[in-house]
Design a protein around this motif. Structure first.
Motif, PDB file in Angstrom:
ATOM      1  N   UNK A 128     138.769  92.499  62.974  1.00 15.37           N
ATOM      2  CA  UNK A 128     137.332  92.524  62.841  1.00 15.37           C
ATOM      3  C   UNK A 128     136.773  93.076  61.534  1.00 15.37           C
ATOM      4  N   UNK A 129     137.387  94.208  60.925  1.00 16.74           N
ATOM      5  CA  UNK A 129     136.990  94.979  59.857  1.00 16.74           C
ATOM      6  C   UNK A 129     137.191  94.137  58.432  1.00 16.74           C
ATOM      7  N   UNK A 130     138.196  93.291  58.578  1.00 17.45           N
ATOM      8  CA  UNK A 130     138.163  92.503  57.479  1.00 17.45           C
ATOM      9  C   UNK A 130     137.359  91.118  57.349  1.00 17.45           C
ATOM     10  N   UNK A 131     137.104  90.739  58.709  1.00 19.09           N
ATOM     11  CA  UNK A 131     136.088  89.615  58.839  1.00 19.09           C
ATOM     12  C   UNK A 131     134.643  90.169  58.592  1.00 19.09           C
ATOM     13  N   UNK A 132     134.451  91.399  58.785  1.00 19.10           N
ATOM     14  CA  UNK A 132     133.073  91.884  58.774  1.00 19.10           C
ATOM     15  C   UNK A 132     132.858  92.032  57.009  1.00 19.10           C
ATOM     16  N   UNK A 133     133.978  92.104  56.341  1.00 18.14           N
ATOM     17  CA  UNK A 133     133.837  92.648  54.828  1.00 18.14           C
ATOM     18  C   UNK A 133     134.595  91.498  54.166  1.00 18.14           C
ATOM     19  N   UNK A 134     134.147  90.121  53.952  1.00 18.37           N
ATOM     20  CA  UNK A 134     134.491  89.120  53.195  1.00 18.37           C
ATOM     21  C   UNK A 134     134.896  89.453  51.753  1.00 18.37           C
ATOM     22  N   UNK A 162     135.159 106.172  64.864  1.00 21.07           N
ATOM     23  CA  UNK A 162     135.716 105.670  63.643  1.00 21.07           C
ATOM     24  C   UNK A 162     134.603 104.662  63.072  1.00 21.07           C
ATOM     25  N   UNK A 163     134.088 104.729  61.836  1.00 20.55           N
ATOM     26  CA  UNK A 163     133.173 103.957  61.509  1.00 20.55           C
ATOM     27  C   UNK A 163     133.738 102.600  60.827  1.00 20.55           C
ATOM     28  N   UNK A 164     133.213 101.438  61.275  1.00 17.41           N
ATOM     29  CA  UNK A 164     133.974 100.279  61.022  1.00 17.41           C
ATOM     30  C   UNK A 164     133.079  99.249  60.186  1.00 17.41           C
ATOM     31  N   UNK A 165     131.929  99.411  60.405  1.00 14.93           N
ATOM     32  CA  UNK A 165     130.979  98.671  59.437  1.00 14.93           C
ATOM     33  C   UNK A 165     129.654  99.414  59.430  1.00 14.93           C
ATOM     34  N   UNK A 166     129.107  99.312  58.257  1.00  9.90           N
ATOM     35  CA  UNK A 166     127.832  99.982  57.816  1.00  9.90           C
ATOM     36  C   UNK A 166     128.160 101.291  57.167  1.00  9.90           C
ATOM     37  N   UNK A 167     128.736 101.055  55.955  1.00 15.84           N
ATOM     38  CA  UNK A 167     129.209 102.434  55.363  1.00 15.84           C
ATOM     39  C   UNK A 167     127.954 102.633  54.379  1.00 15.84           C
ATOM     40  N   UNK A 168     127.319 101.852  53.780  1.00 14.69           N
ATOM     41  CA  UNK A 168     126.356 102.076  52.875  1.00 14.69           C
ATOM     42  C   UNK A 168     125.049 102.374  53.680  1.00 14.69           C
ATOM     43  N   UNK A 185     146.739  88.563  59.086  1.00  8.73           N
ATOM     44  CA  UNK A 185     145.996  89.105  58.048  1.00  8.73           C
ATOM     45  C   UNK A 185     145.830  88.783  56.699  1.00  8.73           C
ATOM     46  N   UNK A 186     147.122  88.134  56.228  1.00  3.62           N
ATOM     47  CA  UNK A 186     147.113  87.567  54.933  1.00  3.62           C
ATOM     48  C   UNK A 186     146.181  86.782  54.367  1.00  3.62           C
ATOM     49  N   UNK A 187     145.742  85.950  55.232  1.00  2.00           N
ATOM     50  CA  UNK A 187     144.646  84.758  55.121  1.00  2.00           C
ATOM     51  C   UNK A 187     143.367  85.445  54.904  1.00  2.00           C
ATOM     52  N   UNK A 188     143.358  86.767  55.790  1.00  2.00           N
ATOM     53  CA  UNK A 188     141.992  87.321  55.856  1.00  2.00           C
ATOM     54  C   UNK A 188     141.658  87.940  54.292  1.00  2.00           C
ATOM     55  N   UNK A 189     142.790  88.049  53.647  1.00  2.00           N
ATOM     56  CA  UNK A 189     142.843  88.807  52.423  1.00  2.00           C
ATOM     57  C   UNK A 189     143.020  87.722  51.220  1.00  2.00           C
ATOM     58  N   UNK A 190     142.739  86.462  51.765  1.00  2.00           N
ATOM     59  CA  UNK A 190     142.974  85.111  50.797  1.00  2.00           C
ATOM     60  C   UNK A 190     144.236  85.127  50.003  1.00  2.00           C
ATOM     61  N   UNK A 191     145.143  85.465  50.884  1.00  2.00           N
ATOM     62  CA  UNK A 191     146.581  85.292  50.469  1.00  2.00           C
ATOM     63  C   UNK A 191     147.372  84.317  51.381  1.00  2.00           C
ATOM     64  N   UNK A 192     148.505  83.576  50.721  1.00  2.00           N
ATOM     65  CA  UNK A 192     149.150  82.653  51.835  1.00  2.00           C
ATOM     66  C   UNK A 192     149.761  83.381  52.735  1.00  2.00           C
ATOM     67  N   UNK A 193     150.022  82.771  54.058  1.00  2.00           N
ATOM     68  CA  UNK A 193     150.806  83.721  55.149  1.00  2.00           C
ATOM     69  C   UNK A 193     152.182  83.132  55.129  1.00  2.00           C
TER      70      UNK A 193
END
Length: 324
Positions: free
Chosen positions: A96-102, A59-65, A132-140
């Motif tokens: 890791x996915x959300x960390x690699x895609x800020x 499953x591709x996790x990083x490097x879509x382009x 996860x919510x903080x990785x999306x810039x949302x309050x936990x």
């Protein structure tokens, strides 16, 4: 571990991470011209990152382009950094996915809500809240998690509008207050109008209130001749939106519109100097007129006072006050 994988063995559209892709890194967007130029001159400097599952799916996790570029180049063997199941479980893979895609942090609230709903299918809600919510810039917070799930259930056309018009998270959650029938009816109107976020919510509020008041459906109200005529008028979408707001206000506040019409009729008779402005309470709750005079010297001020003190002007101002 870095290994060569066959391009056809790498899952991108069907990747477990596909539901979490933002528009900035989907295959539809593709690499930019500058990125392609970099690939052409320097090659692929960073390998793709893939997640190998227990059943040997990649499953591709990083490097879509990068993967999109390599597919277009018809590359058959691709260097990949492979993380297997012992190195990466589902939860850690998504972190890791959300960390690699800020860029996900800056995504539209409706997109974030859909990602949260997708996460719920695989991960405990407490973990989503805490990690996860903080990785999306949302309050936990639990209430934010609940609100995300509600937002994710909005009709697709409404979600798209909220992204295009940059609705705030609060405005997106406000949309969940309306029943699906009203939202679907408004989704049908979108091609004809030019709504801002605030205008869209205002129109929904007025229609929803009128539906409750008259015990009618949104379909019944919007199928009235006046609304159907507005859809097919030759006016611009912005002009139609203004007229729609006025029609919905007339339905919701008939007495207010009667007062406004009476006020405007008297106001048209008012003859004031160009340096004078009248303001009033648009809700007609406070019986008061405010008269503003701009002047550069006392002589011009006195002249203006004399002009607004004539009998006709005072009579018209009295008529305006009687409207309240």
């Amino acid at each position: 571990m870095l290994i060569m994988l066959k391009a056809k063995s790498i899952l991108d559209q069907d990747s477990m991470y596909a539901p979490y892709r933002s528009k900035k890194h989907t295959n539809e967007a593709g690499p930019s011209e500058s990125l392609i130029a970099s690939f052409e001159t320097q090659g692929i400097l960073n390998p793709l990152t893939v997640h190998e599952t227990k059943n040997k799916e990649y499953h591709l996790l990083d490097g879509f382009k990068r993967f999109d570029y390599l597919k277009k180049k018809k590359s058959t063997d691709i260097a990949c950094r492979v993380l297997n199941q012992t190195q990466l479980n589902t939860k850690d893979g998504l972190i890791l996915f959300f960390t690699l895609h800020p860029e996900c942090q800056a995504a539209a609230p409706a997109s974030k809500a859909k990602w949260v709903q997708a996460l719920v299918q695989h991960i405990k809600k407490t973990t989503i809240r805490n990690e996860f919510l903080t990785l999306l810039n949302l309050p936990a917070q639990d209430n934010i998690l609940r609100q995300c799930i509600k937002i994710s259930k909005l009709p697709e056309a409404i979600c798209q509008l909220s992204e295009e018009k940059q609705f705030s998270f609060k405005q997106c959650f406000h949309l969940t207050r309306f029943n699906v029938e009203i939202l679907n009816e408004f989704a049908r109107l979108l091609p004809y109008f030019n709504f801002s976020a605030s205008t869209f919510l205002e129109c929904l509020e007025r229609l929803s209130d009128h539906c409750r008041q008259k015990k009618k459906s949104a379909t019944q109200i919007l199928n009235q001749t006046s609304f159907q005529g507005l859809l097919h008028a030759s006016d611009t979408p912005s002009e139609k939106t203004k007229q729609l707001r006025e029609q919905l206000q007339t339905l919701r506040f008939p007495e207010l519109n009667r007062l406004q019409s009476q006020f405007n009729s008297s106001y048209k008779k008012l003859r004031l100097p160009s340096n004078t402005h009248v303001d009033w309470d648009k809700s007609f709750e406070e019986k008061k007129l405010s008269l503003t005079i701009s002047f550069t010297n006392t002589a011009s001020l006195q002249k203006t006072i004399d002009q607004v003190s004539d009998t006709d002007t005072l009579t018209t101002l009295s008529e305006l006050l009687e409207t309240f």
